[in-house]
Design an enzyme around this catalytic site. Structure first.
Site, PDB file in Angstrom:
ATOM      1  N   SER A 181     -75.880 -53.267   6.801  1.00 51.56           N
ATOM      2  CA  SER A 181     -76.580 -54.518   7.031  1.00 51.56           C
ATOM      3  C   SER A 181     -76.785 -55.275   5.705  1.00 51.56           C
ATOM      4  CB  SER A 181     -77.904 -54.224   7.745  1.00 51.56           C
ATOM      5  OG  SER A 181     -78.550 -55.399   8.141  1.00 51.56           O
ATOM      6  N   ASP A 351     -72.895 -55.586  18.320  1.00 54.34           N
ATOM      7  CA  ASP A 351     -73.801 -55.903  17.216  1.00 54.34           C
ATOM      8  C   ASP A 351     -74.096 -57.393  17.220  1.00 54.34           C
ATOM      9  OD1 ASP A 351     -75.136 -56.143  14.776  1.00 54.34           O
ATOM     10  OD2 ASP A 351     -73.805 -54.734  13.755  1.00 54.34           O
ATOM     11  N   HIS A 384     -76.079 -52.747  16.096  1.00 49.25           N
ATOM     12  CA  HIS A 384     -76.475 -52.684  14.686  1.00 49.25           C
ATOM     13  C   HIS A 384     -77.090 -51.343  14.281  1.00 49.25           C
ATOM     14  CE1 HIS A 384     -76.793 -55.132  11.085  1.00 49.25           C
ATOM     15  NE2 HIS A 384     -78.023 -54.711  10.883  1.00 49.25           N
TER      16      HIS A 384
END
Length: 408
Positions: A181, A351, A384
């Site tokens: 991320s 995601d 994610h």
């Protein structure tokens, strides 16, 4: 229109500041109701709470940045077999609103930090400024507004550079890098400037964040379009989320006392994760969420609205000229990443932060990368959080990363 989970998450993140004192008071009065207080583990360490109980050697280190932040970094120099690492160091950098604990929350066979150690790598776990183990400073306190005056520009310039230099100096070796991320964004931006590249061997980027303008996240879209982070910043709420100390128990109560499923809250933020254990959210809430700066959230919101990867925009030409010597913020050009630098990218079809369309924009920037130096792995079911908490991430992504690092 935002769905219920997005609306609830927005309410949690943006209105908890006004109720932080009341929440703290309520929760302290209900200490016998099995409510997990986020601060209850603050005095502990990642080594003591997560690494040593699994049978691993763990060292706690401190790194001071050039702008005075005192950061925590953990080292796992020995695998479960007791054999000292005989492969290069690996620096693991977490994403936003979490800390290094996220690399260790599953079993040793399912957590990347442990898997790398068991494969002979010298593992280093970074914790960026503002998170609970990296709240020190040479002259400031987290209660000082100046403490929170930073965005991910400073994470590149100071935190990442300090961690990389420290690991390099301690080991005398070039290092591998793993980011998730926001940990991928700061790495990509750094690589694009070719900063410290001589100290890296290769990088693995999970749920890579570069472009943000096409993300399907309702939560991010609403927050950015309404300038909510900017409003918080204007009101003087410089730590995000406001009322952090009361947030984790508040979230747990929302889920446990109302019957609302915390998986739905996680889904609103990250996308529909496919592969988390049913107890994962409970474990996560013992350690996360972690604070960042509101200015950092403003910076990310700017990326969403402008479709650019650029430094922080101070909002007017005069201030930008003062900081950058030009009226607009300098861009981070992803095509500036050296074509022969080994990169592993892992992304997922579900995601909503490192979404498929934006990752494809990044891949387009990397289309001239040397053959064999860019490995891309895609899972259509992954969202994610699956990349750090998925029970099958070891097979889909971690084992390939280990093989990739062994090649480089």
């Amino acid at each position: 229109m935002p769905n219920f989970s997005s609306t609830l998450t927005l309410l949690v993140l943006f209105s908890v500041s006004a109720n932080a004192a009341a929440i703290e008071k309520v929760f302290s009065a209900k200490a016998n109701d099995d409510i997990i207080i986020h601060q209850s583990i603050t005095d502990d360490s990642i080594c003591k709470s997560l690494v040593q109980p699994q049978g691993y050697v763990c060292e706690e280190h401190k790194v001071t940045t050039k702008d005075g932040y005192i950061l925590s970094i953990q080292r796992i120099p020995v695998g479960r077999s007791g054999k000292t690492a005989d492969r290069p160091p690996v620096l693991l950098q977490h994403g936003i609103l979490v800390d290094a604990a996220t690399w260790l929350l599953n079993s040793p066979d399912e957590s990347l930090g442990f898997i790398l150690a068991d494969n002979g790598f010298d593992v280093w776990l970074a914790n960026t400024r503002g998170t609970k183990y990296s709240r020190g400073h040479t002259s400031l306190s987290p209660n000082d507004s100046a403490y929170w005056e930073w965005s991910w520009d400073e994470l590149i310039l100071y935190d990442l550079s300090a961690f990389v230099q420290y690991v390099h100096d301690q080991t005398g070796q070039k290092l591998h890098y793993v980011g998730h991320s926001l940990g991928t964004l700061i790495a990509l931006a750094s690589f694009s400037k070719q900063e410290q590249l001589k100290m890296f061997r290769a990088a693995a980027l999970l749920s890579p964040i570069a472009y943000l303008n096409q993300i399907p996240s309702e939560l991010m879209a609403v927050a950015a379009e309404l300038y909510l982070a900017e409003e918080l910043y204007r009101m003087g709420h410089l730590q995000f989320p406001p009322g952090w100390d009361g947030l984790a128990p508040f979230l747990e109560t929302v889920c446990n006392k109302t019957g609302y499923n915390c998986f739905d809250l996680l889904t609103a933020v990250t996308g529909p994760n496919c592969c988390l254990n049913s107890s994962t959210v409970d474990v996560v809430l013992k350690h996360e969420p972690q604070p960042t700066s509101t200015k950092n959230m403003v910076h990310l919101s700017q990326m969403f609205r402008t479709a650019t990867i650029a430094m922080y925009d101070y909002g007017n030409k005069d201030q930008n000229m003062r900081h950058y010597g030009q009226p607009t913020p300098p861009a981070y050009n992803m095509t500036g990443i050296p074509k022969d630098f080994p990169l592993f990218l892992g992304y997922g079809g579900k995601d909503i932060l490192g979404d498929v369309k934006d990752v494809k924009s990044l891949l387009n920037d990397l289309k001239d990368h040397d053959k064999g130096k860019l490995v891309v792995v895609y899972s259509k079911d992954y969202a994610h959080a699956d990349f750090i908490l998925g029970v099958n991430a070891n097979k889909l992504f971690y084992d390939p990363i280990v093989s990739f690092f062994k090649l480089h």
